[in-house]
Write a protein that holds these residues in place. Structure first.
Motif, PDB file in Angstrom:
ATOM      1  N   ARG A 196       0.853  -1.203   0.000  1.00 30.16           N
ATOM      2  CA  ARG A 196       0.000   0.000   0.000  1.00 30.16           C
ATOM      3  C   ARG A 196       0.887   1.250   0.000  1.00 30.16           C
ATOM      4  NH1 ARG A 196      -2.576  -0.116   6.187  1.00 30.16           N
ATOM      5  NH2 ARG A 196      -0.694   0.623   7.229  1.00 30.16           N
ATOM      6  N   GLY A 197       0.303   2.363  -0.432  1.00 31.75           N
ATOM      7  CA  GLY A 197       1.018   3.649  -0.367  1.00 31.75           C
ATOM      8  C   GLY A 197       1.801   4.007  -1.623  1.00 31.75           C
ATOM      9  N   ALA A 198       1.658   3.221  -2.704  1.00 28.46           N
ATOM     10  CA  ALA A 198       2.406   3.539  -3.935  1.00 28.46           C
ATOM     11  C   ALA A 198       1.608   4.547  -4.764  1.00 28.46           C
ATOM     12  CB  ALA A 198       2.638   2.278  -4.754  1.00 28.46           C
ATOM     13  N   CYS A 199       2.307   5.384  -5.479  1.00 28.54           N
ATOM     14  CA  CYS A 199       1.602   6.368  -6.315  1.00 28.54           C
ATOM     15  C   CYS A 199       2.458   6.807  -7.497  1.00 28.54           C
ATOM     16  CB  CYS A 199       1.247   7.587  -5.469  1.00 28.54           C
ATOM     17  SG  CYS A 199       0.496   8.901  -6.430  1.00 28.54           S
ATOM     18  N   ILE A 200       1.789   7.019  -8.631  1.00 28.51           N
ATOM     19  CA  ILE A 200       2.423   7.668  -9.795  1.00 28.51           C
ATOM     20  C   ILE A 200       1.864   9.084  -9.869  1.00 28.51           C
ATOM     21  CG2 ILE A 200       2.629   7.662 -12.321  1.00 28.51           C
ATOM     22  CD1 ILE A 200       3.959   5.191 -11.272  1.00 28.51           C
ATOM     23  N   SER A 303      -3.620   5.103  -8.540  1.00 30.74           N
ATOM     24  CA  SER A 303      -3.217   6.247  -9.355  1.00 30.74           C
ATOM     25  C   SER A 303      -4.173   6.371 -10.539  1.00 30.74           C
ATOM     26  CB  SER A 303      -1.799   6.050  -9.893  1.00 30.74           C
ATOM     27  OG  SER A 303      -0.903   5.769  -8.845  1.00 30.74           O
ATOM     28  N   MET A 304      -4.708   7.582 -10.724  1.00 34.86           N
ATOM     29  CA  MET A 304      -5.588   7.837 -11.870  1.00 34.86           C
ATOM     30  C   MET A 304      -5.248   9.205 -12.444  1.00 34.86           C
ATOM     31  SD  MET A 304      -9.358   6.386 -10.657  1.00 34.86           S
ATOM     32  CE  MET A 304     -10.387   7.407 -11.649  1.00 34.86           C
ATOM     33  N   GLY A 305      -5.357   9.327 -13.771  1.00 40.00           N
ATOM     34  CA  GLY A 305      -5.210  10.637 -14.388  1.00 40.00           C
ATOM     35  C   GLY A 305      -6.522  11.387 -14.197  1.00 40.00           C
ATOM     36  N   VAL A 306      -6.481  12.485 -13.444  1.00 36.41           N
ATOM     37  CA  VAL A 306      -7.709  13.227 -13.122  1.00 36.41           C
ATOM     38  C   VAL A 306      -7.424  14.726 -13.198  1.00 36.41           C
ATOM     39  CG1 VAL A 306      -8.742  11.444 -11.641  1.00 36.41           C
ATOM     40  CG2 VAL A 306      -7.159  13.110 -10.644  1.00 36.41           C
ATOM     41  N   PRO A 324      -3.036  10.408  -6.617  1.00 34.17           N
ATOM     42  CA  PRO A 324      -3.625   9.313  -5.838  1.00 34.17           C
ATOM     43  C   PRO A 324      -5.091   9.605  -5.517  1.00 34.17           C
ATOM     44  CG  PRO A 324      -2.227  10.681  -4.432  1.00 34.17           C
ATOM     45  CD  PRO A 324      -2.136  11.254  -5.816  1.00 34.17           C
ATOM     46  N   VAL A 325      -5.952   8.646  -5.785  1.00 38.54           N
ATOM     47  CA  VAL A 325      -7.383   8.823  -5.495  1.00 38.54           C
ATOM     48  C   VAL A 325      -7.916   7.568  -4.807  1.00 38.54           C
ATOM     49  CG1 VAL A 325      -7.688  10.232  -7.579  1.00 38.54           C
ATOM     50  CG2 VAL A 325      -8.298   7.821  -7.647  1.00 38.54           C
TER      51      VAL A 325
END
Ligand SMILES: NC(=O)c1ccc[n+]([C@@H]2O[C@H](COP(=O)([O-])OP(=O)(O)OC[C@H]3O[C@@H](n4cnc5c(N)ncnc54)[C@H](O)[C@@H]3O)[C@@H](O)[C@H]2O)c1
Length: 386
Positions: A196-200, A303-306, A324-325
């Protein structure tokens, strides 16, 4: 209940070929949700599209697939669409300039935005995969002004999954050799649910910022910080600077950051084809975390492109970026405020956002040029923030 209308553009392409079976087997929107697929491609791909439709029929998908329409008529494909998966785009050709590619795809996204605005369901949920994915989202949002901006997302889940896959590979080999070294029983192999805790952060390009600073692994019944399993700070990019140091946008040879950024090119070099299977799987995860009744509201941060409008991380507004969402029940998402940016990540993210702003300016300029050439008044209406 009426089937969910799902349009896939680029329906005759590589990613669609791997994605269609996942949807048709009920692995994306949930086993109890019936789907009507609308596969759209351009006229030169009509034969290939017809072949895909034959294969769908031959596959006897009965679980979730209510029907399939294969068409080159974009109005027919988008009419009533409740989910739009945008894979269709112009590929980069040898000798093609970056701005030319951005301009060609901006023209395609302009048309997609108009179709969403006019023919799709007013609450249609969109995932853009075609590159440049985040900038394409921005163009869509201009030409589909009635669509809630939160409904427009882009895929950064593939980069996210690549990073988790590499972390798991490294963590498991260290845990296994440690247990072999001390003569203990073989430890349980970690899976994606144990991270947990990973993000792009940032653009889906070489400027993206894979961030492991908050990562934890679930080992022996408790969450432990990443460095207690992988103490190699240089590989992880946790030392005084991300790999690359003052050289923004470049990863140190052999580092995790560099490997994640270059994974697509590595697959292409090995397979002589792009990473369609893992991209399709990432799209399936993106959509099921967001929209399936079984998963949405229960998934970890992803991770989402938002849109960056109103984000709590201090990222410049007015673009779409990977952030991060957390997806919430009913097809919504919120920024995950549990994440914060280290100084290094912020510095690299700022460079990535500058690139996104540059892409956006280029796309708008190319669209205005095309509109002027066509003799129409520019229709670019800046929209208010969320
Ligand atoms: N965001 C990501 O993580 C990610 C990952 C992998 C691939 N991609 C991108 O996804 C896109 C699709 O990849 P692919 O491997 O399936 O490519 P592909 O070339 O195999 O397929 C693209 C399809 O889109 C069609 N198309 C082109 N213009 C269209 C239009 N206006 N309307 C409808 N269809 C149209 C083409 O005819 C083709 O069949 C590419 O842009 C690729 O760069 C993004």
């Amino acid at each position: 209940m009426a089937p969910l209308r799902v349009v896939i553009t680029g329906g005759a392409g590589q990613i669609a070929y791997s994605l269609i079976p996942l949807i048709a087997r009920g692995l994306v929107f949930g086993p109890d949700v019936k789907v009507h697929l609308r596969l759209l491609d351009i006229p030169p791909a009509a034969n290939a599209l017809a072949g895909v439709a034959m294969e769908v029929q031959d596959s006897l998908f009965s679980t979730a697939l209510e029907g399939v329409l294969a068409t080159t008529n974009d109005v027919e494909a988008f009419t009533g669409a409740q989910v739009a998966i945008l894979l269709g785009g112009f590929p980069r050709r040898p000798g093609m300039e970056r701005w030319d590619l951005i301009g060609k795809n901006a023209g395609i996204m302009k048309r997609m935005g108009e179709l969403l605005e006019t023919y799709a369901s007013p609450n249609c949920k969109v995932v853009v995969v075609a590159n440049p994915a985040q900038t394409n989202c921005y163009i869509l949002s201009i030409y589909a002004p009635s669509l809630p901006r939160k409904n427009i997302t882009s895929l950064s889940r593939l980069d996210h999954d690549r990073m988790i896959g590499m972390l798991l590979h490294e963590a498991n080999s260290r845990l296994m050799s440690a247990s072999a070294g001390n003569g203990s029983e073989c430890v349980r192999k970690l899976t994606a649910a144990d991270v947990r805790g990973a993000c792009i952060w940032g653009n889906h390009s070489n400027s993206q910022v894979p961030d492991v600073s908050a990562v934890e692994f679930f080992v022996d019944g408790r969450w432990v910080p990443i460095e207690s399993v992988i103490p190699d700070r240089t590989w992880l990019g946790l030392s005084n600077s991300l790999p690359g140091g003052g050289n923004l946008g470049v990863g140190t040879e052999g580092s995790l950051v560099e490997a994640v950024r270059k994974r697509g090119a590595a697959v292409l070099a090995a397979r002589k084809l792009s990473s369609a299977m893992s991209a399709a799987n990432a799209i399936a995860e993106h959509l099921s975390d967001w929209l399936s009744p079984e998963k949405s509201g229960h998934s970890p941060a992803v991770s989402m492109g938002v849109t960056t409008d109103g984000n709590p991380f201090g990222v410049s507004e007015g673009v779409f970026s990977s952030l991060p969402v957390r997806c919430t029940l009913g097809g919504d998402w919120n920024y995950d405020e549990g994440f914060s940016l280290t100084d290094d990540v912020r510095r690299h993210l700022e460079a990535s956002v500058v690139e996104l702003e540059d892409e956006k300016a280029t796309a708008l300029k190319m669209l205005e040029k095309a509109e002027a050439a066509a003799g129409s008044a520019p229709g670019l209406v800046p929209r208010p923030s969320l």
